[in-house]
Design a protein around this motif. Structure first.
Motif, mmCIF file in Angstrom:
data_model
loop_
_atom_site.group_PDB
_atom_site.id
_atom_site.type_symbol
_atom_site.label_atom_id
_atom_site.label_comp_id
_atom_site.label_asym_id
_atom_site.label_seq_id
_atom_site.Cartn_x
_atom_site.Cartn_y
_atom_site.Cartn_z
ATOM 1 N N GLN A 105 30.484 33.538 37.873
ATOM 2 C CA GLN A 105 29.269 32.874 37.399
ATOM 3 C C GLN A 105 29.233 33.066 35.852
ATOM 4 O O GLN A 105 28.755 32.141 35.193
ATOM 5 C CB GLN A 105 27.905 32.930 38.084
ATOM 6 C CG GLN A 105 27.880 32.060 39.248
ATOM 7 C CD GLN A 105 26.958 32.746 40.323
ATOM 8 O OE1 GLN A 105 25.638 33.190 39.912
ATOM 9 N NE2 GLN A 105 26.954 32.492 41.568
ATOM 10 N N ALA A 106 29.684 34.175 35.294
ATOM 11 C CA ALA A 106 29.229 34.643 33.993
ATOM 12 C C ALA A 106 30.484 34.211 33.403
ATOM 13 O O ALA A 106 30.529 34.444 32.104
ATOM 14 C CB ALA A 106 28.879 35.870 33.639
ATOM 15 N N GLY A 107 31.553 33.719 34.029
ATOM 16 C CA GLY A 107 32.642 33.169 33.297
ATOM 17 C C GLY A 107 33.541 34.325 32.905
ATOM 18 O O GLY A 107 34.441 34.382 31.976
ATOM 19 N N LEU A 108 33.402 35.537 33.545
ATOM 20 C CA LEU A 108 34.247 36.856 32.960
ATOM 21 C C LEU A 108 35.421 37.316 33.872
ATOM 22 O O LEU A 108 36.195 37.995 33.438
ATOM 23 C CB LEU A 108 33.094 37.887 33.067
ATOM 24 C CG LEU A 108 31.962 37.973 32.208
ATOM 25 C CD1 LEU A 108 30.924 39.098 32.321
ATOM 26 C CD2 LEU A 108 32.130 37.560 30.816
ATOM 27 N N ALA A 109 35.315 36.613 35.246
ATOM 28 C CA ALA A 109 36.501 36.902 35.975
ATOM 29 C C ALA A 109 36.801 35.479 36.913
ATOM 30 O O ALA A 109 35.838 34.754 37.208
ATOM 31 C CB ALA A 109 36.285 38.099 36.871
ATOM 32 N N GLU A 110 38.045 35.611 37.510
ATOM 33 C CA GLU A 110 38.182 34.443 38.517
ATOM 34 C C GLU A 110 38.775 35.028 39.654
ATOM 35 O O GLU A 110 39.791 35.981 39.552
ATOM 36 C CB GLU A 110 39.066 33.588 37.896
ATOM 37 C CG GLU A 110 38.359 32.795 36.549
ATOM 38 C CD GLU A 110 39.507 31.730 35.918
ATOM 39 O OE1 GLU A 110 38.993 31.327 34.925
ATOM 40 O OE2 GLU A 110 40.704 31.624 36.536
ATOM 41 N N ARG A 111 38.892 34.449 40.804
ATOM 42 C CA ARG A 111 39.501 34.721 41.980
ATOM 43 C C ARG A 111 40.717 34.103 42.179
ATOM 44 O O ARG A 111 40.452 32.730 41.826
ATOM 45 C CB ARG A 111 38.464 34.551 43.446
ATOM 46 C CG ARG A 111 37.550 35.483 43.628
ATOM 47 C CD ARG A 111 36.534 35.152 44.674
ATOM 48 N NE ARG A 111 35.709 35.797 45.171
ATOM 49 C CZ ARG A 111 34.296 35.746 44.864
ATOM 50 N NH1 ARG A 111 33.811 34.843 44.187
ATOM 51 N NH2 ARG A 111 33.562 36.533 45.524
ATOM 52 N N ARG A 112 41.829 34.719 42.329
ATOM 53 C CA ARG A 112 43.175 33.677 42.557
ATOM 54 C C ARG A 112 43.961 34.396 43.530
ATOM 55 O O ARG A 112 43.833 35.599 43.920
ATOM 56 C CB ARG A 112 43.876 34.323 41.300
ATOM 57 C CG ARG A 112 43.219 33.985 39.916
ATOM 58 C CD ARG A 112 44.250 32.811 39.456
ATOM 59 N NE ARG A 112 43.690 32.318 38.008
ATOM 60 C CZ ARG A 112 44.207 33.045 36.955
ATOM 61 N NH1 ARG A 112 45.370 33.772 36.996
ATOM 62 N NH2 ARG A 112 43.613 32.683 35.919
ATOM 63 N N PRO A 113 44.528 33.617 44.481
ATOM 64 C CA PRO A 113 45.052 33.965 45.712
ATOM 65 C C PRO A 113 46.277 34.823 45.191
ATOM 66 O O PRO A 113 46.811 34.625 44.310
ATOM 67 C CB PRO A 113 45.498 32.648 45.986
ATOM 68 C CG PRO A 113 45.541 31.835 44.936
ATOM 69 C CD PRO A 113 44.566 32.060 44.183
ATOM 70 N N SER A 114 46.100 36.097 46.028
ATOM 71 C CA SER A 114 47.461 36.852 45.775
ATOM 72 C C SER A 114 48.787 36.397 46.070
ATOM 73 O O SER A 114 48.805 35.586 47.123
ATOM 74 C CB SER A 114 46.983 38.103 46.363
ATOM 75 O OG SER A 114 48.158 38.935 46.615
ATOM 76 N N SER A 115 49.697 36.446 45.489
ATOM 77 C CA SER A 115 50.995 36.011 45.663
ATOM 78 C C SER A 115 51.608 36.691 46.853
ATOM 79 O O SER A 115 52.466 36.239 47.469
ATOM 80 C CB SER A 115 51.895 36.211 44.642
ATOM 81 O OG SER A 115 51.884 37.067 43.845
#
Lengths: 159, 159
Positions: free
Chosen positions: B75-85
């Motif tokens: 929400q603070a725009g500091l990190a993002e979730r990404r699917p693990s490869s």
DNA sequence: TATTGTTATACTCTATAACTATA
DNA sequence: TATAGTTATAGAGTATAACAATA
């Protein structure tokens, strides 16, 4: 239970040691049916005649937390509330004979847990550790920063 | 917040110092909108590609606590979730550019708070303090005693 | 079957607010 | 008016259980 554990930093070290020591203390005192707070109140109430607010102040607890602690002590037959002769609003906490016995045992338990922890250190380190912690407690780390006061809705009016 | 404060005992010293330091840290980090946990996750996620469970493990938090922490970071725009490869169940936490900037600042804040606290001590005491705490953390006080597991009613079945 | 991340929620802890009796 | 003790409860924090997707 989630310190900012970057590396070997002070926050992590203090959080961790205090937390683990607290769990040990709680487990040791639980064997005779006490919490740390109950032990704390017993000891201070034995020293001299004290009211609940005075005991709360010494143990750094809220007066409402004090109520449930004294409730527990009374139910266990370790202490009793008595009206103060000086102030009819106040109640003095009187430790029973059984309570005095238990306090003796709990104090031995507390000392034992501390001795065991400090026993893991070389003599000189132990001394300096206590001196340094005392210096922090009385100095730079004496006053907690006030947490932003969370607003609270008024309670429903009793009829 | 109610240590067994008999006198100048170890429990009191550790509880007090860690608590006060924690309030200072929280206040300092709050100025840039972070909690200690958010800082912790940011730093560890920057070091290398890590999933939420891995980050939870490092920060000693529950995976459900991790969820809300990552929510806050997103929400603070500091990190993002990404699917693990590697594992399609897992999600990797990627720190944004802004997040990396903030992490730099928060690390300076953390170091500053520690430096300030330790600055109150003479050089030799400071060194021994850290050595002694490290010895306790890795030795006698490394393993918390398990708290008596409180039973829990099963949740209402979802239809 | 076990594990990752998620939601929902039960539980604990503590403190605030209101109340009563007294100062 | 202020303080001691009490009750009720709000709110924060956290952990447990169940679930869906995947291993």
């Amino acid at each position: 239970m989630a310190p900012a554990r970057t590396e070997s930093d002070l926050s992590f070290l203090l959080d961790r040691t205090s937390h683990v020591l607290r769990t040990r203390m709680a487990a040791a005192l639980a064997e005779i049916g006490l919490t740390a707070r109950m032990h704390c109140v017993l000891v201070h109430a034995l020293e001299q005649e004290r009211t609940q607010v005075q005991l709360a102040e010494l143990g750094d607890m809220d007066k409402t937390t004090m109520v449930v602690t004294v409730d527990a002590l009374e139910q266990a037959g370790l202490a009793e509330r008595r009206p103060s002769s000086a102030d009819r609003r106040a109640r003095v906490i009187v430790v029973t004979e059984k309570g005095a016995e238990v306090a003796k045992r709990s104090q031995r338990i507390v000392d034992g847990v501390h001795r065991e922890a400090l026993g893991a250190l070389p003599d000189d380190e132990r001394e300096v550790l206590l001196r340094a912690l005392n210096r922090l407690v009385t100095g730079h780390l004496s006053i907690p920063v006030a947490a932003p006061p969370t607003a609270r809705r008024a309670r429903e009016r009793a009829k």
